[in-house]
Design a protein around this motif. Structure first.
Motif, mmCIF file in Angstrom:
data_model
loop_
_atom_site.group_PDB
_atom_site.id
_atom_site.type_symbol
_atom_site.label_atom_id
_atom_site.label_comp_id
_atom_site.label_asym_id
_atom_site.label_seq_id
_atom_site.Cartn_x
_atom_site.Cartn_y
_atom_site.Cartn_z
ATOM 1 N N LEU A 44 0.830 -1.199 0.000
ATOM 2 C CA LEU A 44 0.000 0.000 0.000
ATOM 3 C C LEU A 44 0.866 1.251 0.000
ATOM 4 O O LEU A 44 0.580 2.225 -0.722
ATOM 5 C CB LEU A 44 -0.944 -0.010 1.203
ATOM 6 N N LYS A 47 1.919 1.999 -3.330
ATOM 7 C CA LYS A 47 0.799 2.263 -4.240
ATOM 8 C C LYS A 47 0.563 1.106 -5.215
ATOM 9 O O LYS A 47 0.330 1.301 -6.402
ATOM 10 C CB LYS A 47 0.997 3.596 -4.976
ATOM 11 N N PRO A 49 -1.581 -1.408 -6.997
ATOM 12 C CA PRO A 49 -3.019 -1.411 -7.279
ATOM 13 C C PRO A 49 -3.678 -2.786 -7.253
ATOM 14 O O PRO A 49 -4.876 -2.891 -7.502
ATOM 15 C CB PRO A 49 -3.084 -0.815 -8.692
ATOM 16 N N ALA A 60 -7.866 1.473 -9.148
ATOM 17 C CA ALA A 60 -6.855 1.734 -8.128
ATOM 18 C C ALA A 60 -5.600 2.364 -8.724
ATOM 19 O O ALA A 60 -4.934 3.172 -8.069
ATOM 20 C CB ALA A 60 -6.503 0.445 -7.392
ATOM 21 N N LEU A 64 -4.517 6.101 -6.242
ATOM 22 C CA LEU A 64 -3.661 5.914 -5.071
ATOM 23 C C LEU A 64 -2.715 7.082 -4.832
ATOM 24 O O LEU A 64 -1.815 6.990 -3.999
ATOM 25 C CB LEU A 64 -2.866 4.605 -5.211
ATOM 26 N N ALA A 357 -8.543 2.206 3.318
ATOM 27 C CA ALA A 357 -8.064 1.358 2.229
ATOM 28 C C ALA A 357 -7.732 -0.045 2.733
ATOM 29 O O ALA A 357 -8.007 -1.041 2.048
ATOM 30 C CB ALA A 357 -6.840 2.000 1.569
#
Length: 549
Positions: A44, A47, A49, A60, A64, A357
């Motif tokens: 995460l 980033k 997706p 996504a 992000l 998220a």
């Protein structure tokens, strides 16, 4: 010392989360350990997706940017300084925006004690009051990611006409506008035609995650907030986001997800009284719109204070928030929360975005789309095309016209009891008030009163504002809600310049469109129309109070 503060806590960059470990350990298996084993924190922070499955990957990839937008937002600081200097004589800042475009700046301004008028309504009385307030000293921040938000476009038109009616030239009127939008949106071109100042936002950040982008920073800076401090606070926290430990945002997200999977899928958001004002309203739209879809979701309940009804229950996770909570009981004498999140506002924004998220990973949903938001909008457009539906009150009692399904009781007390009894043991009640949130502010007293009367979670939203937040959860989340819609008589309407409708007609169409969207879901739905707003609210509050007797 209470159990909450005696247990393990997780902290970074001045932000601390208490109680998350106990929530996680209550599950049969640790949600947090599963997230760590899957490499979620690092992915995460990078980033990645793929975290929410193949169907969500395309969305996504372009949503992000919030993970590190606080760093790119530093590039805005020179432009914001120039704007403040150029518009120094315009000291009344009005923000025309909906949902994520308005809620973060409102929290920032309230928390830091700066004046900001937020216009996120189609109620003609509220719009008229804003137009009449210090017009010659007003700068209007028109904020819309898509550039086509009907409410915001209506506000822009109304202010433009008001400036011209006040004797300004078009060039002079244009100076009173600052437009915040995504690159290439229709509003960018409109701003150029108006001669308005334009600030382009980060296109890789969705509206509800945009607190630390131009949407949050431009109106806040114009209102006098030193926004660099918010960016510094988020940047300090960002170093922890990829870690398996000492990661309070991960702890919060795991707790939210674990609780939901154990049947505690409602989250009471309670201010602890230590310096952050209104974060619950912002977190409400973030959580509800991100998680409420595909029949699952986490329902946020914004609770007024630690002592207000509706902050606890078998299916409720109680989370307090504030700026500087220390060991001891939550201020205000309320019951102890399950989880406490305390720390600076910039870090709070990033923490809740990350946690939401993460909860999406646990629930198996895409936290970046909003598949049901357009439903009410489409219904509103159909109503404008074909005319409003013909509706006759089921009965009238005092100043209240009651619109109820066939077979519902024929008196106000009875029909309110019918609505409450239809909730069931796992339901919630949503109060949706298409009214003036200042002139009709007493309507908000219905939330705690109904929470006490029902013993069930009760949410409250001003329409059409909630359509951009909890409206997604109402249609896409678990179908266990009951709905109380409030509308009110419009004594003096206000035209939307350049459009074939008034603000009152737009408000009525939005309310009708939302009723149509909810009607097909076989859940209790009751509309109360206040023929006289002030008298009707007194009558309704008395009726709800009698339910508690």
């Amino acid at each position: 010392m209470s159990e909450l503060f005696a247990g393990p806590a997780e902290a970074a960059a001045g932000l601390t989360v208490h109680g998350a470990d106990a929530v996680d350990k209550a599950a049969a298996a640790s949600t947090r350990d599963a997230l760590v084993s899957a490499g979620v924190p690092g992915k995460l922070a990078a980033k990645n997706p793929t975290l929410w499955g193949p169907e969500a990957e395309t969305e996504a990839k372009i949503r992000l940017g919030w993970v590190d937008t606080h760093r790119r937002s530093r590039d805005l600081l020179p432009q914001l300084a120039e704007l403040k200097a150029e518009l120094g004589d315009l000291d009344h800042v009005v923000l025309a925006g909906m949902g994520g475009s308005s809620l973060a700046p409102e929290v920032i301004a309230r928390t830091l004690g700066r004046p900001l008028t937020v216009l996120d309504t189609t109620d003609p009385g509220q719009v008229r009051a804003a137009l009449a307030d210090r017009l010659e000293r007003t700068v209007v921040v028109v904020a819309s990611k898509s550039g086509s938000t009907v409410e915001t476009d209506s506000h822009r038109r109304a202010y433009w006409q008001a400036f011209l009616d006040a004797g300004m030239t078009e060039a002079e009127a244009g100076r009173h506008f600052v437009v915040v939008t995504d690159p290439g949106s229709p509003l960018e071109a409109t701003a150029a035609e108006m001669g308005a100042f334009t600030v382009l936002a980060d296109p890789n950040v969705g509206g509800r995650y945009s607190a630390l982008t131009a949407f949050g920073l431009v109106p806040s800076a114009l209102a006098g907030v030193e926004v660099v401090e918010l960016l510094d606070q988020a940047d300090a926290l960002a170093a922890s986001l990829g870690g398996e430990r000492d990661n309070p945002a991960l702890a919060l997200g795991a707790a939210l997800g674990a609780a939901a999977t154990m049947g505690r899928d409602k989250v009471a958001l309670v201010p602890d009284g230590t310096g952050i004002d209104g974060l619950g309203d912002w977190a409400e739209q973030l959580i509800a719109e991100s998680t409420g879809k595909s029949g699952v979701g986490i329902l946020p309940i914004v609770v007024e204070s630690p002592t207000s009804p509706g902050a606890a229950g078998d299916d409720v996770l109680t989370v307090s928030y504030g700026g500087a909570l220390t060991a001891g009981d939550v201020p205000g004498g309320g019951s102890e929360p399950d989880v406490a999140v305390s720390g600076p506002l910039g870090a709070q924004f990033l923490t809740w975005e990350y946690a939401t998220a993460v909860a999406g990973v646990v629930l198996g949903i895409d936290p970046f789309d909003q598949p049901n938001v357009t439903e009410s909008k489409e219904n509103t457009n159909k109503i404008f095309a074909s005319g409003p539906p013909a509706e006759t009150p089921s009965f009238t009692e005092g100043a209240i016209e009651v619109y109820a399904p066939t077979g519902a009781p024929g008196d106000l007390a009875g029909v309110l009891r019918w609505l409450i009894d239809g909730l069931g043991d796992d339901g919630y009640l949503a109060v949706m008030a298409y009214l003036d949130r200042f002139a009709d502010a007493d309507a908000a007293r219905l939330r705690p009163a109904l929470a006490e009367a029902t013993g069930r979670p009760v949410t409250f939203g001003w329409g059409p504002r909630f359509l951009h937040s909890t409206g997604q959860y109402h249609k896409g989340g678990p179908q266990v809600g009951g709905f109380l819609q409030l509308t009110g008589a419009v004594d003096v309407d206000l035209p939307v310049p350049g459009r074939p409708y008034t603000f009152g007609e737009l408000q009525a169409a939005q309310a009708a469109g939302d009723r149509q969207a909810l009607a097909g879901r076989a859940r209790p739905l009751l509309r109360l129309h206040l023929a006289d707003r002030s008298t009707g609210l007194v009558q309704l509050l008395d009726a709800v109070g009698a339910l508690r007797a």
